[in-house]
Design an enzyme around this catalytic site. Structure first.
Site, PDB file in Angstrom:
ATOM      1  N   HIS A 168      40.860  -2.764  20.531  1.00 26.59           N
ATOM      2  CA  HIS A 168      39.868  -3.042  21.557  1.00 26.59           C
ATOM      3  C   HIS A 168      39.913  -1.906  22.574  1.00 26.59           C
ATOM      4  CE1 HIS A 168      38.610  -7.014  20.347  1.00 26.59           C
ATOM      5  NE2 HIS A 168      39.847  -7.505  20.379  1.00 26.59           N
ATOM      6  N   CYS A 210      35.607  -0.380  21.444  1.00 25.60           N
ATOM      7  CA  CYS A 210      34.465  -0.447  22.358  1.00 25.60           C
ATOM      8  C   CYS A 210      34.716   0.459  23.560  1.00 25.60           C
ATOM      9  CB  CYS A 210      34.254  -1.878  22.843  1.00 25.60           C
ATOM     10  SG  CYS A 210      33.636  -2.995  21.563  1.00 25.60           S
TER      11      CYS A 210
END
Length: 331
Positions: A168, A210
């Protein structure tokens, strides 16, 4: 032959025109092979047509047909502007595959990341010939320590170094299992003032994470051809500490990065396909540009949630390289 069938002698103007045409054809032939003529009259060659030879009214053959694109094997490669890739070893590649996270981070698991890790392992080991080390679910401290450890190694007999992060993230940060760490802090030991044996050698950073929460809505286009820019490198006795890095991000700054739970992330899928096909033939920027195009053109999100459906993605390349990079095969 009957006299009525005989060709009259050419006039001075006709001789001049034929002489000019012959010179043009000789000059064209000296600058590129014409190849074979198809049944439709087109000339198959590795050079782009620049216009007709002769006027439309001439009865001579027209050699200005379509000539196609330059083959990769005809590309001019100047070794003075390429990184040395003839050391004994290619180099080390570290892969951080962070799929599961502590509850305190509020981060969801990343299904499909194991497939990404396997694919990147295969690409870097089997295709690019790196020595690969794969680590799962690392804490931020473990990530920092492993990068610092590899930076302390002697890389004199290695061509380069690669780091792959599957996790992430958000702008300027990536997640370990227990929290996030600033990317610049993670990379710091690899810079010229921290790892002398990697000075002047390429350091490749691939990040599938991301970089924000924005969605790319996409726009309708017919086609686009990226400009071909080939920067040149100048000799220097002192280089910046930030030099010779390239960052390949899965998305543009501020944007969401998509991952399929069964097929893996779009970015890694594209890297796997492009690098397995052309990894030892094309220059790195060409490879990454093709990855960009594949992700941009071949993928689109589909979801029951309308807010997440029909979205697009474009990877982002940040190059601080000073030379061209080819992964030539080692014996």
């Amino acid at each position: 032959m009957d006299k009525s069938d005989a060709m009259p002698p050419p006039t001075k103007s006709q001789e001049k025109a034929r002489s000019s045409l012959s010179s043009d054809l000789n000059l064209f032939s000296a600058n590129g092979s014409l190849g074979a003529t198809s049944s439709g009259g087109a000339v198959d060659s590795g050079y782009e047509s620049r216009g007709s030879i002769g006027s439309p009214e001439t009865t001579e053959p027209n050699v200005s047909a379509s000539l196609g694109a330059v083959s990769s094997h005809q590309r001019l490669v100047d070794e003075a502007h390429c990184y040395r890739m003839d050391h004994r070893r290619r180099g080390k590649c570290i892969i951080f595959n962070n799929k599961d996270f502590d509850a305190s981070t509020a981060m969801n698991p990343r299904p499909g990341s194991d497939l990404d890790a396997k694919n990147m392992y295969d690409v870097f080991q089997s295709v690019l010939q790196f020595e690969v080390e794969l680590f799962h679910n690392q804490t931020t401290m473990e990530m920092l320590q492993r990068v610092a450890k590899v930076a302390a190694e002697n890389h004199h007999d290695r061509d380069c170094f690669a780091l792959v992060i599957l996790s992430h993230g958000r702008e300027e940060f990536v997640y370990g299992r227990d929290g996030f760490v600033k990317l610049s802090m993670l990379i710091e030991p690899l810079k010229g003032n921290g790892c002398p044996s990697l000075i002047g050698k390429p350091k490749l950073i691939f990040i599938q994470a991301c970089r924000g929460e924005q969605f790319d809505q996409g726009v309708n286009v017919s086609d686009a051809k990226p400009d071909d820019e080939r920067p040149t490198a100048e000799k220097s006795y002192k280089i910046p500490t930030e030099a010779d890095f390239v960052y390949a991000f899965s998305s543009a700054p501020g944007f969401f990065s998509f991952r399929n739970s069964t097929r893996g992330s779009w970015f890694i899928q594209a890297i796997t396909e492009i690098f397995k096909k052309h990894g030892t033939e094309l220059e790195l920027m060409q490879l990454l540009t093709r990855v960009n195009r594949k992700v941009a053109y071949d993928f689109e999100s589909k979801s029951d949630n309308k807010e997440h459906s029909g979205k697009k993605q474009i990877p982002s390349i940040v190059s601080l390289l000073t030379k061209e990079l080819y992964f030539t095969k080692k014996k």
